[in-house]
Design a protein around this motif. Structure first.
Motif, PDB file in Angstrom:
ATOM      1  N   ALA A   1       0.816  -1.217   0.000  1.00 54.08           N
ATOM      2  CA  ALA A   1       0.000   0.000   0.000  1.00 54.08           C
ATOM      3  C   ALA A   1       0.849   1.266   0.000  1.00 54.08           C
ATOM      4  CB  ALA A   1      -0.931   0.006   1.213  1.00 54.08           C
ATOM      5  N   PHE A   2       2.167   1.143   0.143  1.00 54.40           N
ATOM      6  CA  PHE A   2       3.029   2.313   0.266  1.00 54.40           C
ATOM      7  C   PHE A   2       4.147   2.281  -0.767  1.00 54.40           C
ATOM      8  CE2 PHE A   2       1.080   1.670   4.377  1.00 54.40           C
ATOM      9  CZ  PHE A   2       0.802   2.956   4.839  1.00 54.40           C
ATOM     10  N   ASP A   3       4.325   3.384  -1.484  1.00 56.35           N
ATOM     11  CA  ASP A   3       5.495   3.611  -2.326  1.00 56.35           C
ATOM     12  C   ASP A   3       6.285   4.762  -1.716  1.00 56.35           C
ATOM     13  OD1 ASP A   3       4.690   1.623  -3.988  1.00 56.35           O
ATOM     14  OD2 ASP A   3       4.214   2.909  -5.700  1.00 56.35           O
ATOM     15  N   TRP A   4       7.607   4.711  -1.870  1.00 59.02           N
ATOM     16  CA  TRP A   4       8.490   5.651  -1.178  1.00 59.02           C
ATOM     17  C   TRP A   4       9.210   6.526  -2.192  1.00 59.02           C
ATOM     18  CZ3 TRP A   4       8.512   5.263   4.203  1.00 59.02           C
ATOM     19  CH2 TRP A   4       7.835   4.143   4.704  1.00 59.02           C
ATOM     20  N   PHE A   5       9.212   7.848  -1.933  1.00 59.70           N
ATOM     21  CA  PHE A   5       9.812   8.804  -2.866  1.00 59.70           C
ATOM     22  C   PHE A   5      10.753   9.753  -2.130  1.00 59.70           C
ATOM     23  CE2 PHE A   5       5.919   7.428  -4.862  1.00 59.70           C
ATOM     24  CZ  PHE A   5       6.221   7.378  -6.216  1.00 59.70           C
ATOM     25  N   VAL A   6      11.979   9.833  -2.609  1.00 58.77           N
ATOM     26  CA  VAL A   6      12.903  10.868  -2.155  1.00 58.77           C
ATOM     27  C   VAL A   6      12.862  11.972  -3.202  1.00 58.77           C
ATOM     28  CG1 VAL A   6      15.286  11.453  -1.596  1.00 58.77           C
ATOM     29  CG2 VAL A   6      14.374   9.208  -0.974  1.00 58.77           C
ATOM     30  N   LEU A   7      12.362  13.130  -2.813  1.00 52.86           N
ATOM     31  CA  LEU A   7      12.222  14.266  -3.724  1.00 52.86           C
ATOM     32  C   LEU A   7      13.320  15.268  -3.397  1.00 52.86           C
ATOM     33  CD1 LEU A   7       8.338  14.700  -3.520  1.00 52.86           C
ATOM     34  CD2 LEU A   7       9.685  13.237  -5.061  1.00 52.86           C
ATOM     35  N   SER A   8      14.360  15.246  -4.210  1.00 54.37           N
ATOM     36  CA  SER A   8      15.571  16.000  -3.888  1.00 54.37           C
ATOM     37  C   SER A   8      15.589  17.361  -4.575  1.00 54.37           C
ATOM     38  CB  SER A   8      16.809  15.203  -4.305  1.00 54.37           C
ATOM     39  OG  SER A   8      17.977  15.958  -4.098  1.00 54.37           O
ATOM     40  N   ASP A   9      15.944  18.371  -3.800  1.00 56.84           N
ATOM     41  CA  ASP A   9      16.259  19.699  -4.323  1.00 56.84           C
ATOM     42  C   ASP A   9      17.729  20.028  -4.072  1.00 56.84           C
ATOM     43  OD1 ASP A   9      14.122  20.865  -5.657  1.00 56.84           O
ATOM     44  OD2 ASP A   9      13.105  21.451  -3.821  1.00 56.84           O
TER      45      ASP A   9
ATOM     46  N   VAL B   1      10.894   2.006  -4.225  1.00 53.90           N
ATOM     47  CA  VAL B   1      11.589   3.217  -3.757  1.00 53.90           C
ATOM     48  C   VAL B   1      12.031   4.003  -4.984  1.00 53.90           C
ATOM     49  CG1 VAL B   1      13.448   4.162  -2.371  1.00 53.90           C
ATOM     50  CG2 VAL B   1      12.421   1.992  -1.723  1.00 53.90           C
ATOM     51  N   TYR B   2      11.678   5.288  -5.000  1.00 53.74           N
ATOM     52  CA  TYR B   2      11.978   6.127  -6.156  1.00 53.74           C
ATOM     53  C   TYR B   2      12.739   7.377  -5.723  1.00 53.74           C
ATOM     54  CZ  TYR B   2       8.397   3.124  -8.226  1.00 53.74           C
ATOM     55  OH  TYR B   2       7.675   2.049  -8.656  1.00 53.74           O
ATOM     56  N   TYR B   3      13.348   8.002  -6.730  1.00 52.07           N
ATOM     57  CA  TYR B   3      14.183   9.180  -6.464  1.00 52.07           C
ATOM     58  C   TYR B   3      14.108  10.127  -7.641  1.00 52.07           C
ATOM     59  CZ  TYR B   3      18.538  11.906  -5.990  1.00 52.07           C
ATOM     60  OH  TYR B   3      19.464  12.908  -5.905  1.00 52.07           O
ATOM     61  N   ARG B   4      13.916  11.422  -7.317  1.00 54.57           N
ATOM     62  CA  ARG B   4      13.936  12.460  -8.349  1.00 54.57           C
ATOM     63  C   ARG B   4      14.601  13.711  -7.801  1.00 54.57           C
ATOM     64  NH1 ARG B   4      12.057  16.371  -7.134  1.00 54.57           N
ATOM     65  NH2 ARG B   4       9.806  16.534  -7.398  1.00 54.57           N
ATOM     66  N   ARG B   5      15.605  14.213  -8.558  1.00 52.84           N
ATOM     67  CA  ARG B   5      16.211  15.485  -8.184  1.00 52.84           C
ATOM     68  C   ARG B   5      15.822  16.518  -9.227  1.00 52.84           C
ATOM     69  NH1 ARG B   5      20.931  14.216  -8.399  1.00 52.84           N
ATOM     70  NH2 ARG B   5      21.692  15.345 -10.226  1.00 52.84           N
ATOM     71  N   ARG B   6      15.180  17.593  -8.757  1.00 49.85           N
ATOM     72  CA  ARG B   6      14.695  18.623  -9.677  1.00 49.85           C
ATOM     73  C   ARG B   6      15.850  19.414 -10.288  1.00 49.85           C
ATOM     74  NH1 ARG B   6      10.245  22.650  -7.598  1.00 49.85           N
ATOM     75  NH2 ARG B   6      11.581  22.802  -5.752  1.00 49.85           N
ATOM     76  N   VAL B   7      15.639  19.842 -11.511  1.00 49.22           N
ATOM     77  CA  VAL B   7      16.625  20.682 -12.186  1.00 49.22           C
ATOM     78  C   VAL B   7      16.548  22.107 -11.651  1.00 49.22           C
ATOM     79  CG1 VAL B   7      17.346  21.651 -14.400  1.00 49.22           C
ATOM     80  CG2 VAL B   7      16.581  19.269 -14.268  1.00 49.22           C
ATOM     81  N   LYS B   8      15.320  22.609 -11.458  1.00 47.58           N
ATOM     82  CA  LYS B   8      15.126  23.952 -10.925  1.00 47.58           C
ATOM     83  C   LYS B   8      14.346  23.871  -9.626  1.00 47.58           C
ATOM     84  CE  LYS B   8      15.384  26.513 -15.282  1.00 47.58           C
ATOM     85  NZ  LYS B   8      14.723  27.525 -16.163  1.00 47.58           N
ATOM     86  N   ASN B   9      14.869  24.523  -8.576  1.00 37.97           N
ATOM     87  CA  ASN B   9      14.273  24.421  -7.242  1.00 37.97           C
ATOM     88  C   ASN B   9      13.243  25.518  -7.006  1.00 37.97           C
ATOM     89  OD1 ASN B   9      17.656  23.909  -6.428  1.00 37.97           O
ATOM     90  ND2 ASN B   9      16.180  22.279  -6.760  1.00 37.97           N
ATOM     91  N   GLU B  10      12.257  25.606  -7.860  1.00 39.74           N
ATOM     92  CA  GLU B  10      11.256  26.656  -7.734  1.00 39.74           C
ATOM     93  C   GLU B  10      10.327  26.389  -6.550  1.00 39.74           C
ATOM     94  OE1 GLU B  10       9.218  26.908 -11.419  1.00 39.74           O
ATOM     95  OE2 GLU B  10      10.886  27.872 -12.484  1.00 39.74           O
ATOM     96  N   ALA B  11      10.030  27.452  -5.790  1.00 36.07           N
ATOM     97  CA  ALA B  11       9.082  27.420  -4.667  1.00 36.07           C
ATOM     98  C   ALA B  11       9.518  26.492  -3.541  1.00 36.07           C
ATOM     99  CB  ALA B  11       7.684  27.051  -5.135  1.00 36.07           C
ATOM    100  N   LYS B  12      10.791  26.106  -3.526  1.00 40.98           N
ATOM    101  CA  LYS B  12      11.367  25.351  -2.414  1.00 40.98           C
ATOM    102  C   LYS B  12      10.578  24.060  -2.142  1.00 40.98           C
ATOM    103  CE  LYS B  12      13.305  29.635  -0.745  1.00 40.98           C
ATOM    104  NZ  LYS B  12      13.467  30.609   0.330  1.00 40.98           N
ATOM    105  N   LYS B  13      10.335  23.731  -0.858  1.00 37.93           N
ATOM    106  CA  LYS B  13       9.702  22.459  -0.527  1.00 37.93           C
ATOM    107  C   LYS B  13       8.290  22.360  -1.094  1.00 37.93           C
ATOM    108  CE  LYS B  13       8.204  19.569   3.340  1.00 37.93           C
ATOM    109  NZ  LYS B  13       8.129  19.436   4.818  1.00 37.93           N
ATOM    110  N   ALA B  14       7.528  23.437  -0.995  1.00 36.28           N
ATOM    111  CA  ALA B  14       6.157  23.411  -1.510  1.00 36.28           C
ATOM    112  C   ALA B  14       6.154  23.136  -3.009  1.00 36.28           C
ATOM    113  CB  ALA B  14       5.456  24.723  -1.206  1.00 36.28           C
ATOM    114  N   GLY B  15       7.070  23.767  -3.732  1.00 32.49           N
ATOM    115  CA  GLY B  15       7.166  23.521  -5.171  1.00 32.49           C
ATOM    116  C   GLY B  15       7.627  22.117  -5.483  1.00 32.49           C
TER     117      GLY B  15
END
Length: 728
Positions: A167-175, A202-216
């Motif tokens: 029931a759970f998938d895990w995401f590391v959302l990197s800025d 388990v998934y991982y994504r690092r954004r190219v542009k850090n717009e709006a910080k954590k909320a973005g």
């Protein structure tokens, strides 16, 4: 299969392995604060699904208003022996604002005390199997990768053991913007996937542009992948939650179709310095009383603190798209303290927002020093003051507005307190040194003297202190009543000693934080932006000269207040002593409370000990053991040159790259262009990287075309070295 050597193990990584699952896009429209149609409010599935008992608000807020009126009247009576002069009117206004601020917390804590006393343990949920999917989101920004990935492994394994892993998938959302940290994140991800196996996603994504910080960061995930998940369980980089707590949140969300957001009350853990341990002890001992009271009277109009909470994806995406505030920072631009605003928008749309005060097992960490607190609070202060642009938004529930007002006042109270101290001193000095030439506009034979009722003032002061410290007293009583947690914290005597230590240290720190917050408010009012700095988690010590520099104005203010008070009378100096003591001792207080070694001794002696330290929950032990694995793994992590030069890591990294935003013809990024030129000029990877600035290195890591060029440079370099070796 590609073989990656890490932790002295051979990890199999499929050629098809990628950072993220297939996209499942969905709309997340930006919400308007100017216009809101009542017709747009959803109809609750349950008739009372979003109903909050009005009598609870009347009891708590009515009591607070009554106390405030009484206190303001008493202060007026103290000052009104003669005609009120300007300074006395100023003192009255400032007292009214600061006193009214603390009465709400006092009234709520009374209710919270009885709730905690009656609730001996968390409510057990009926073990119903989960049917919906939850995305566990872990946003990160230049944090320690080992801490993040070991926490995910610990929580994921615990949920697997409960039979609810599917029931759970895990995401590391990197800025993350630090290249070395970004590389360490990707290495840690492969270790985590190997250790968890294919049963856990388990998934991982690092954004190219850090717009709006954590909320973005979270909004970007929702727009691209949110359509595949029913719930979002949002964590912070220092969060840790027990499996039972996470599963219970998901069950409650499934059972209540009107629930938009359920917030836990996190407890602080892993405190090593005295500063961290003070906060840890306070949230564990006093926090349940304050939190339970707040949860009780706000009911379905609770709040969101940005992490350790579960959110219905439909509610979040349809109702909580943050607006872009007009103007420049600090008051314009992206919403910084997004959590309060998101909760208000979700409630506005007809969903409930609930604080689950009965749930244990939700943890986070705290800043290790006063200076680290100042860095964090500067950012929070700007975000909370920015709520002045939001609080009047169309359609917001009045309780949501009260949460926004509370956030604003949490920082404005410091300059108000400072002004009250200065006004009180001015009143005393005026009476002592300035000739009585204050005649009213009306004809009078006698001057207007600044006269106060000293006896009544003393009684009001004692009553105010009682209101201020009541939540702590109620918290310690409720804590000691529970025999199990009392013994786990070291017994009654040690708990009481810790209580006294916390009171003394907090009293010394409070005036320092008052000036820090006052300075933050002033810097925001003159237009300075806070920026975005990563948070330190462990040792908070700094060189002595840096500490002296950071606290120089605090000590100067302490000397000035002491001198002026002493010029007046010893009684005024005694009245100011609690405030000036912390300021005069700012440097030693800061050094002592940020020292890891002193904090470790306090921990060894059982000072400021919490029940979780006495008998650590199983998830703590598992986390600490797992953290050692990732700490050892980090020692083998390649540097940037080795990462690019490694065919194995380069192959994996290419599959991890986030998609590039489209670029219009002629819209040339100067950093990208310079990076491309330096790669073209270089004869080796190490030379290319040596040419680059930190921004250019990040550009090369993030840009698939530039990274591919660097990889080809590495291939050419290897072929050349092989050719030379063959000739030899």
């Amino acid at each position: 299969m590609v073989k990656i050597n890490t932790l002295n193990e051979n990890i199999d990584v499929s050629q098809e392995a990628s950072g993220m699952p297939p996209v499942s896009p969905a709309d997340m429209p930006e919400q308007s604060l100017k216009h809101f149609r009542r017709r747009g409010v959803r109809t609750p599935v349950n008739p009372k699904g979003v109903h909050s008992p009005a009598w609870r608000r009347l009891l708590v807020l009515g009591s607070a208003v009554a106390l405030s009126c009484w206190g303001i009247y008493e202060m007026y009576s103290v000052l009104a022996l003669g005609e009120l002069i300007f300074v006395e009117n100023l003192v009255l206004v400032l007292f009214a604002l600061t006193f009214s601020w603390i009465t709400v917390a006092f009234a709520g804590s009374i209710i919270g005390f009885f709730k905690v006393i009656a609730q001996h343990k968390p409510l057990d949920e009926e073990p119903v199997a989960l049917t919906k999917r939850t995305a566990v989101l872990m946003p990160t920004y230049n944090e320690q990768p080992g801490r993040i990935f070991s926490a995910i492994e610990t929580m994921a394994k615990a949920i697997q053991a409960q039979g609810e892993g599917a029931a759970f998938d895990w995401f590391v959302l990197s800025d993350t913007t630090d290249v070395e940290v970004a590389i360490a994140e990707e290495v840690a991800l492969q270790t985590l996937r190997h250790r968890l196996g294919s049963e856990v996603n388990v998934y991982y994504r690092r954004r190219v542009k850090n717009e709006a910080k954590k909320a973005g960061n979270v909004a970007d995930f929702c727009k691209r992948w949110g359509g595949a998940y029913d719930h979002l369980l949002v964590l912070d980089a220092d969060s840790l939650m027990e499996a039972k707590t996470m599963i219970t949140l998901a069950r409650r969300m499934e059972a209540d179709p009107d629930a938009g957001l359920i917030q836990t009350i996190p407890q602080l853990i892993n405190g090593t310095t005295l500063m961290a341990r003070i906060q840890q002890f306070a949230t564990r001992v006093y926090g349940p009383v304050v939190g339970s009271g707040l949860a009780w009277w706000t009911a379905k109009e609770g709040n969101f603190w940005g992490h350790n909470a579960i959110i219905r994806t439909e509610a979040f995406m349809s109702a909580a798209g943050l607006p872009h505030l007009r103007g420049k920072p600090p008051f314009g631009g992206h919403v910084l303290s997004h959590d309060f605003v998101e909760a208000a928008l979700i409630r506005r749309a007809g969903w409930s927002v609930v604080i689950a005060s009965d749930l244990d097992g939700s943890y986070e960490e705290s800043p290790p020093s006063i200076i680290d607190l100042a860095v964090r609070d500067r950012r929070w202060c700007q975000g909370n003051l920015q709520h002045a642009r939001v609080i009047g938004g169309s359609g917001l529930h009045w309780v949501s507005r009260s949460h926004l007002a509370t956030g604003i006042m949490s920082y404005l109270s410091s300059p108000l307190w400072l002004l009250l101290i200065l006004a009180g001193m001015a009143l005393a000095l005026q009476a002592q040194y300035i000739r009585p030439e204050y005649f009213s506009d009306e004809y009078s034979l006698f001057p207007t003297w600044p006269v106060i009722d000293a006896a009544r003032a003393l009684m009001l002061f004692l009553f105010t202190m009682g209101i201020l410290f009541a939540p702590k007293v109620l918290g310690i009583i409720a804590f000691l009543v529970n025999a199990e947690q009392r013994e786990r914290a070291g017994g009654t005597l040690r708990v009481l000693i810790s209580f006294v230590v916390e009171i003394i240290l907090s009293a010394l720190v409070a005036p320092i934080m008052m000036l820090i917050h006052s300075g933050a408010v002033l810097s925001i009012l003159i237009g300075r932006d806070a920026g975005w700095n990563p948070q330190r988690r462990d040792d908070g010590s700094l060189p002595l000269k840096d500490v002296i520099y950071r606290h120089r104005w605090h000590m100067v203010m302490g000397v000035i207040l002491t001198a002026f008070a002493a010029l007046n009378s010893m009684s005024l100096l005694a009245w100011l002593a609690p405030a000036v003591a912390g300021l005069l001792l700012a440097v030693p207080v800061s050094v002592i409370t940020s020292s890891w070694s002193i904090g470790e001794k306090a921990k060894r002696w059982g000072i400021l000990k919490t029940p979780e330290e006495g008998v650590p929950p199983a998830i703590f032990t598992a986390f600490e053991q797992t953290l050692k694995v990732y700490t050892d793994d980090a020692k083998q992590c390649p540097d940037f040159v080795g990462f690019v030069a490694s065919a194995h890591w380069a192959s994996i990294h290419k599959r991890m790259l986030d998609e590039q935003p489209p670029r219009a013809r002629g819209d040339i990024d100067s950093v990208e262009a310079l990076t491309a030129m330096k790669v073209a000029e270089a004869e080796s990877v190490s030379e290319a990287i040596g040419f680059m600035t930190p921004k250019e290195r990040l550009m090369m890591l993030n840009n698939p075309h530039l990274f591919e060029k660097a990889c080809r440079l590495a291939v050419t370099e290897r072929e050349h070295s092989y050719s030379l070796a063959g000739k030899e």
